[in-house]
Design a protein around this motif. Structure first.
Motif, mmCIF file in Angstrom:
data_model
loop_
_atom_site.group_PDB
_atom_site.id
_atom_site.type_symbol
_atom_site.label_atom_id
_atom_site.label_comp_id
_atom_site.label_asym_id
_atom_site.label_seq_id
_atom_site.Cartn_x
_atom_site.Cartn_y
_atom_site.Cartn_z
ATOM 1 N N ASP A 177 1.248 99.495 -27.227
ATOM 2 C CA ASP A 177 1.769 100.120 -26.228
ATOM 3 C C ASP A 177 1.495 99.679 -25.284
ATOM 4 N N VAL A 178 0.204 99.485 -25.325
ATOM 5 C CA VAL A 178 -1.036 98.774 -24.018
ATOM 6 C C VAL A 178 -2.283 97.941 -24.131
ATOM 7 N N ALA A 179 -2.047 97.907 -23.556
ATOM 8 C CA ALA A 179 -3.054 96.841 -23.557
ATOM 9 C C ALA A 179 -3.810 96.371 -22.038
ATOM 10 N N GLN A 180 -5.246 96.374 -22.394
ATOM 11 C CA GLN A 180 -6.415 96.124 -20.892
ATOM 12 C C GLN A 180 -6.375 94.281 -21.498
ATOM 13 N N VAL A 182 -5.091 105.653 -25.991
ATOM 14 C CA VAL A 182 -5.375 106.478 -26.901
ATOM 15 C C VAL A 182 -5.964 108.160 -27.340
ATOM 16 N N ARG A 183 -6.839 108.122 -26.219
ATOM 17 C CA ARG A 183 -6.782 109.968 -26.049
ATOM 18 C C ARG A 183 -5.369 110.941 -25.949
ATOM 19 N N GLY A 184 -5.324 110.017 -24.902
ATOM 20 C CA GLY A 184 -4.300 110.780 -24.398
ATOM 21 C C GLY A 184 -4.574 111.387 -23.246
ATOM 22 N N GLU A 185 -5.734 111.259 -22.023
ATOM 23 C CA GLU A 185 -6.365 111.525 -21.350
ATOM 24 C C GLU A 185 -6.429 111.191 -20.250
ATOM 25 N N ALA A 186 -5.031 110.248 -19.999
ATOM 26 C CA ALA A 186 -5.446 109.213 -18.687
ATOM 27 C C ALA A 186 -4.849 109.972 -17.816
ATOM 28 N N GLY A 187 -4.398 110.833 -17.835
ATOM 29 C CA GLY A 187 -3.923 111.404 -16.685
ATOM 30 C C GLY A 187 -2.569 110.743 -16.475
ATOM 31 N N ARG A 196 -1.987 107.672 -15.183
ATOM 32 C CA ARG A 196 -1.712 106.956 -15.924
ATOM 33 C C ARG A 196 -1.914 106.340 -16.933
ATOM 34 N N GLN A 197 -1.726 107.744 -17.786
ATOM 35 C CA GLN A 197 -1.489 107.492 -18.975
ATOM 36 C C GLN A 197 0.472 106.932 -19.906
ATOM 37 N N VAL A 198 -0.329 106.186 -20.655
ATOM 38 C CA VAL A 198 1.073 105.401 -21.153
ATOM 39 C C VAL A 198 1.918 106.551 -22.092
ATOM 40 N N PRO A 199 2.710 106.895 -21.773
ATOM 41 C CA PRO A 199 3.187 108.379 -22.649
ATOM 42 C C PRO A 199 3.742 108.107 -24.142
ATOM 43 N N GLY A 200 3.383 108.917 -25.294
ATOM 44 C CA GLY A 200 2.900 108.142 -26.696
ATOM 45 C C GLY A 200 1.819 107.408 -26.956
ATOM 46 N N ALA A 201 1.515 106.575 -26.013
ATOM 47 C CA ALA A 201 0.328 105.842 -26.698
ATOM 48 C C ALA A 201 -0.567 105.415 -28.048
ATOM 49 N N GLU A 202 -0.162 104.879 -28.548
ATOM 50 C CA GLU A 202 -1.366 104.876 -29.766
ATOM 51 C C GLU A 202 -1.919 103.897 -30.630
ATOM 52 N N MET A 241 -18.503 83.445 -20.700
ATOM 53 C CA MET A 241 -19.400 82.465 -20.326
ATOM 54 C C MET A 241 -18.039 81.074 -19.597
ATOM 55 N N ALA A 242 -17.773 79.895 -20.108
ATOM 56 C CA ALA A 242 -17.605 78.849 -20.139
ATOM 57 C C ALA A 242 -16.243 78.806 -20.152
ATOM 58 N N LEU A 243 -15.710 80.720 -20.224
ATOM 59 C CA LEU A 243 -14.421 80.219 -20.794
ATOM 60 C C LEU A 243 -14.619 80.764 -22.424
ATOM 61 N N ASN A 244 -15.967 80.370 -23.042
ATOM 62 C CA ASN A 244 -15.227 80.123 -24.511
ATOM 63 C C ASN A 244 -16.230 80.543 -25.386
ATOM 64 N N THR A 245 -16.128 81.695 -25.027
ATOM 65 C CA THR A 245 -16.391 83.529 -26.211
ATOM 66 C C THR A 245 -15.365 84.445 -25.730
ATOM 67 N N ALA A 246 -14.468 84.683 -26.833
ATOM 68 C CA ALA A 246 -13.624 85.979 -26.580
ATOM 69 C C ALA A 246 -14.165 86.861 -27.854
ATOM 70 N N ASN A 247 -13.790 87.774 -27.071
ATOM 71 C CA ASN A 247 -13.061 88.910 -29.057
ATOM 72 C C ASN A 247 -12.045 90.000 -28.840
ATOM 73 N N ALA A 248 -11.756 90.269 -29.746
ATOM 74 C CA ALA A 248 -10.095 91.900 -29.508
ATOM 75 C C ALA A 248 -10.773 93.169 -29.813
ATOM 76 N N LEU A 249 -9.945 93.949 -29.385
ATOM 77 C CA LEU A 249 -10.467 95.037 -30.515
ATOM 78 C C LEU A 249 -9.100 95.927 -30.402
ATOM 79 N N VAL A 250 -8.439 96.243 -30.945
ATOM 80 C CA VAL A 250 -7.300 97.308 -31.879
ATOM 81 C C VAL A 250 -7.405 98.576 -31.858
ATOM 82 N N LEU A 251 -7.353 99.412 -30.891
ATOM 83 C CA LEU A 251 -7.528 100.917 -30.968
ATOM 84 C C LEU A 251 -6.705 101.829 -31.407
ATOM 85 N N THR A 252 -6.609 102.533 -31.764
ATOM 86 C CA THR A 252 -5.478 103.545 -32.641
ATOM 87 C C THR A 252 -6.148 104.845 -32.640
ATOM 88 N N ARG A 253 -4.948 105.599 -33.341
ATOM 89 C CA ARG A 253 -5.263 107.449 -33.124
ATOM 90 C C ARG A 253 -6.070 107.575 -35.134
#
Lengths: 387, 137
Positions: A284-287, A353-358, A360-366, A375-387
């Motif tokens: 629903d929304v990405a950072q 995801v808490r719905g407290e972004a005022g 800038r809140q994306v409506p219904g973001a779950e 580093m030299a672009l060569n480390t990375a990770n990701a999280l998927v956050l949900t309610r």
């Protein structure tokens, strides 16, 4: 070496408290002091007592003086004798890596409540981000390659040559995130709008990057408190679950011709999506980690939000804006909120995801995707956050 | 001639033979004696089989421009007089990539895919730095 992504940790860890200090040009601040202030804010947000924290994971700031022993000095200064502790230095992917480590430590029974912390006085501390690229054994500074812009600019140039990506398309990322910062009173660039023309007229730094392709340099601190999903149920806020997570590295930057395209990021996102049981269409929304505008383009391609090579038109069509298909970097990102090495991206994800972004809140973001890379672009990770 | 103020190669971590060869204007690489893999950057063991047995072998010194960037700001004062200058990522014919500079061209004359060959700049009495120039058609 294909491995079936694990789903064992899906939703087992939760983020229950986030804290971010003021950010920007904070005269008299120190890396240690900012981290401690962020910790206090995160404890307050979680509604717990400091005594409940039994794990400390830290990311030494660029102006921290403790190096690899940072976790010990930080814990001492916080008055905590942790059961579990460590520091990691993975640049812009440290925040996500520490949250993941916290979840693993809690799931393994080594801790119950872990504070992940970052503080840096980069701005007032005179951090110029001008160190040589390459490795200590073979410094690329011999050939004049200094500063973090270089690696990303190298990738951007090749993407431009291969797919026809333009500087104006990179500018669309910069302008979009600046627009988003206008909904974030805490952003360094709040109240300071820009146009695509401003982007194009801003001075060249490391071509093809203009100044407005580059992130800010900021003082500030961020803390994130992690516990088990089970324990999170009884706390102040509805828990934000970490449904999926992934890590990846292209360490072999000199022996892989596709290093510039950061192939590990594709693995990272596939792992995180698989653990969470979602696909790009469910986000629903990405950072996205946005040290430079071009970084966002590669995340879009690696996450399957568009086809390889099509990220330039994708951003220029406005797909990252509020109210569009994939509202992204709703706080303004590293380009316009503050540069906290990706830490604010997780805080913003939690607030969405808490719905407290005022405003800038994306409506219904779950479901929110957050990414980090360093580093030299060569480390990375990701999280998927949900309610 | 004024003193050379730019960063010089260090010869720790087993890289002295590489830089000694540069001084002789020869570009070399470590070749594994067990599996034949040529590794880059310089390292103590083969990146395929971890064997520590290797020899230094000469390479052709030719490749193509994989990407390049132009510095319009000096992040290091020793390079201030060179702005704007290029830094290039070069895909060598042996399969590894090297960072270097393309010399004898203006930035708008550089193209991705351009064929280049090594040359050596004797920057001090002790050190020579490999750089690249376009191969004449």
């Amino acid at each position: 070496m294909n491995q079936t992504p694990s789903t064992n940790l899906r939703g087992r860890g939760a983020i229950v408290g986030v804290g971010r200090t003021a950010m920007g040009n904070l005269q008299g601040s120190t890396a240690l002091g900012l981290g401690l202030e962020a910790l206090r804010l995160a404890i307050e947000d979680a509604g717990i007592s400091k005594d409940e924290i039994d794990g400390i994971l830290t990311h030494p700031g660029t102006t921290s003086r403790e190096g690899a022993n940072h976790y010990l000095r930080f814990s001492e200064a916080a008055g905590i004798d942790p059961r579990y502790a460590a520091s990691k230095s993975m640049g812009g992917s440290t925040a996500g890596a520490l949250v993941q480590e916290a979840i693993m430590a809690i799931d393994a029974g080594l801790a119950t409540t872990v504070a992940c912390v970052f503080g840096d006085a980069a701005r007032t501390g005179g951090q110029k981000f001008n160190s040589p690229s390459g490795d200590p054994g073979l410094s690329w500074g011999i050939w004049g390659m200094f500063g973090p812009q270089a690696n990303s600019a190298m990738g951007a140039r090749r993407h431009m040559a291969q797919y026809g990506t333009t500087s104006e398309q990179l500018g669309a990322v910069s302008v979009t995130f600046r627009e988003h910062a206008q909904n974030n009173p805490d952003a360094v660039m709040y109240g300071k709008t820009i146009t695509l023309e401003d982007h194009q007229k801003s001075r060249m730094v490391v071509e093809p990057f203009h100044l407005l392709d580059c992130c800010l340099i900021s003082d500030g601190g961020v803390a994130i408190i992690v516990t088990s999903a089970e324990r999170a149920k009884d706390l102040k806020h509805p828990p934000v679950l970490v449904a999926g997570m992934g890590q990846g590295y292209t360490a072999r930057k000199n022996e892989r011709e596709d290093w510039w395209y950061l192939p590990h990021q594709k693995n990272v996102l596939e792992s995180a999506f698989a653990m969470a049981g979602v696909g790009p269409e469910d986000i629903d929304v990405a950072q996205f980690y946005d040290n430079f505008t071009f970084s966002v383009l590669l995340w879009l391609e690696h996450g399957g939000f568009c086809q390889p090579g099509e990220s330039g038109p994708f951003v220029a069509e406005g797909n990252l804006k509020m109210g569009s298909r994939l509202p992204s970097n709703t706080h303004g990102g590293s380009l316009s909120d503050a540069y906290m090495q990706g830490w604010t991206h997780i805080v913003e994800g939690v607030r969405q995801v808490r719905g407290e972004a005022g405003d800038r809140q994306v409506p219904g973001a779950e479901t929110c995707l957050t990414t980090g890379r360093g580093m030299a672009l060569n480390t990375a990770n990701a999280l998927v956050l949900t309610r | 001639m004024s003193a050379y103020e730019k960063l010089l190669p260090d010869t720790l971590d087993g890289s002295k033979p590489f830089w000694d060869a540069c001084r002789r204007h020869e570009l070399t690489i470590q070749e594994c004696l067990e599996c034949g893999h040529r590794r880059w950057p310089i390292g103590p063991a083969c990146t395929h089989c971890l064997s520590t047995d290797f020899s230094w072998v000469g390479v052709a010194g030719t490749g193509e421009v994989w990407s390049w960037i132009t510095y319009h700001q000096a992040f290091n004062s020793a390079w201030a007089a060179d702005v704007p200058y290029n830094v290039a990522l070069i895909r060598m014919d042996e399969g590894h990539t090297m960072i270097s500079n393309i010399v004898g061209v203006t930035p708008d004359e550089i193209r991705i895919g351009q064929r280049v060959e090594v040359l050596f700049e004797d920057v001090t009495d002790e050190a020579s730095v490999p750089k690249f120039r376009p191969v004449k058609p």
